[in-house]
Design a protein around this motif. Structure first.
Motif, PDB file in Angstrom:
ATOM      1  N   ILE A 175       0.862  -1.184   0.000  1.00  0.00           N
ATOM      2  CA  ILE A 175       0.000   0.000   0.000  1.00  0.00           C
ATOM      3  C   ILE A 175       0.897   1.232   0.000  1.00  0.00           C
ATOM      4  O   ILE A 175       1.799   1.347   0.827  1.00  0.00           O
ATOM      5  N   ASN A 176       0.658   2.142  -0.913  1.00  0.00           N
ATOM      6  CA  ASN A 176       1.443   3.377  -0.997  1.00  0.00           C
ATOM      7  C   ASN A 176       0.574   4.553  -0.547  1.00  0.00           C
ATOM      8  O   ASN A 176      -0.494   4.793  -1.117  1.00  0.00           O
ATOM      9  N   VAL A 177       1.024   5.235   0.495  1.00  0.00           N
ATOM     10  CA  VAL A 177       0.310   6.401   1.026  1.00  0.00           C
ATOM     11  C   VAL A 177       1.110   7.651   0.683  1.00  0.00           C
ATOM     12  O   VAL A 177       2.293   7.750   1.031  1.00  0.00           O
ATOM     13  N   LYS A 178       0.458   8.591   0.010  1.00  0.00           N
ATOM     14  CA  LYS A 178       1.123   9.842  -0.362  1.00  0.00           C
ATOM     15  C   LYS A 178       0.312  11.020   0.156  1.00  0.00           C
ATOM     16  O   LYS A 178      -0.921  10.984   0.150  1.00  0.00           O
ATOM     17  N   ALA A 179       1.012  12.057   0.595  1.00  0.00           N
ATOM     18  CA  ALA A 179       0.321  13.259   1.062  1.00  0.00           C
ATOM     19  C   ALA A 179       1.268  14.452   1.028  1.00  0.00           C
ATOM     20  O   ALA A 179       2.486  14.304   1.179  1.00  0.00           O
ATOM     21  N   VAL A 180       0.674  15.620   0.821  1.00  0.00           N
ATOM     22  CA  VAL A 180       1.403  16.890   0.855  1.00  0.00           C
ATOM     23  C   VAL A 180       0.531  17.890   1.603  1.00  0.00           C
ATOM     24  O   VAL A 180      -0.660  18.037   1.292  1.00  0.00           O
ATOM     25  N   PHE A 216       6.417  15.126   7.814  1.00  0.00           N
ATOM     26  CA  PHE A 216       7.226  15.295   6.609  1.00  0.00           C
ATOM     27  C   PHE A 216       6.658  16.413   5.744  1.00  0.00           C
ATOM     28  O   PHE A 216       5.456  16.679   5.766  1.00  0.00           O
ATOM     29  N   ASP A 217       7.533  17.024   4.953  1.00  0.00           N
ATOM     30  CA  ASP A 217       7.048  17.964   3.936  1.00  0.00           C
ATOM     31  C   ASP A 217       6.201  17.216   2.910  1.00  0.00           C
ATOM     32  O   ASP A 217       5.155  17.697   2.470  1.00  0.00           O
ATOM     33  N   THR A 218       6.682  16.024   2.532  1.00  0.00           N
ATOM     34  CA  THR A 218       5.965  15.160   1.598  1.00  0.00           C
ATOM     35  C   THR A 218       5.977  13.739   2.152  1.00  0.00           C
ATOM     36  O   THR A 218       7.046  13.207   2.465  1.00  0.00           O
ATOM     37  N   LEU A 219       4.812  13.142   2.280  1.00  0.00           N
ATOM     38  CA  LEU A 219       4.716  11.772   2.780  1.00  0.00           C
ATOM     39  C   LEU A 219       4.629  10.814   1.597  1.00  0.00           C
ATOM     40  O   LEU A 219       3.806  10.989   0.698  1.00  0.00           O
TER      41      LEU A 219
END
Length: 213
Positions: free
Chosen positions: A123-128, A166-169
């Motif tokens: 599972i890839n989780v991305k967030a900004v 994080f700045d970018t997750l």
């Protein structure tokens, strides 16, 4: 309209009487349609800008259509119908609230309604975060990081979970679905928190469903 038999169940002469699972599917599909009106009423209440209002309405309507398609075509047991139905309700609630910052959850590069084989599922989780903000993996409840519902038990490995922001997750999680078989369904919710100067100021959950094939 189909005629009714003596028990009040619709049938046609060329087919067998609907099974209890099929009856339950019909009930749950109608429930999804009915409850969507409550979420659309909340969107009304928020008095959003025109573009955001339309975006949230379109998302809710799309969830109704896609969830009911999965209930009809993917779910094969009452438990599976429950998992898919509750996944749809969770998705409607999330999209009613909207997303003030960017986040995405991906299984095999697909979001929301996904496919995977039995085994270890990545599972890839991305967030900004918004300007001046950072993001971190949050908790669904105080002692429960993820909301999980499935027709066969699964777990998400929580070893070495990062606690910092994080700045970018861009996080890769592993779900143990080795006990699953074809036609199982798994719904899970990942929460991301947005922070400013180390303090949480907003949080959102994003729910994803997996059809094990």
């Amino acid at each position: 309209m189909l005629p009714l038999d003596k028990d009040g169940v619709a049938y046609d002469e060329g087919s067998e009487r609907a099974s209890s699972v099929e009856d339950y599917k019909v009930t749950c599909m109608q429930f999804i349609k009915d409850i969507s009106h409550d979420y659309l009423a909340w969107v009304d209440y928020y008095k959003l800008p025109v573009d955001e209002d339309k975006f949230r309405r379109d998302r809710i309507n799309a969830i109704v259509e896609r969830t009911n398609d999965w209930i009809a075509k993917v779910a094969t047991t009452i438990k599976a119908v429950d998992v898919v139905m509750n996944d749809g309700i969770q998705k409607m609630a999330e999209n009613t609230a909207g997303y003030p910052f960017q986040m995405g959850v991906f299984v095999n590069n697909t979001s929301d309604y996904t496919l995977a084989k039995p085994g270890i599922i990545e599972i890839n989780v991305k967030a900004v975060g918004r300007e001046g903000c950072k993001v971190k993996l949050g908790w669904h409840q105080k002692e429960k990081r993820f909301l999980l519902s499935s027709t066969t038990p699964v777990i998400i490995d929580e070893a070495s979970m990062p606690e910092q922001d994080f700045d970018t997750l861009d996080l890769h999680l592993k779900m143990d679905a080795q006990k699953c078989q074809s036609r199982d369904v798994i719904s899970f919710t990942v929460v991301v928190a947005e922070t400013k100067e180390g303090k949480e100021q907003d949080r959102r959950g994003l729910t994803t469903i997996i059809h094990v094939s």
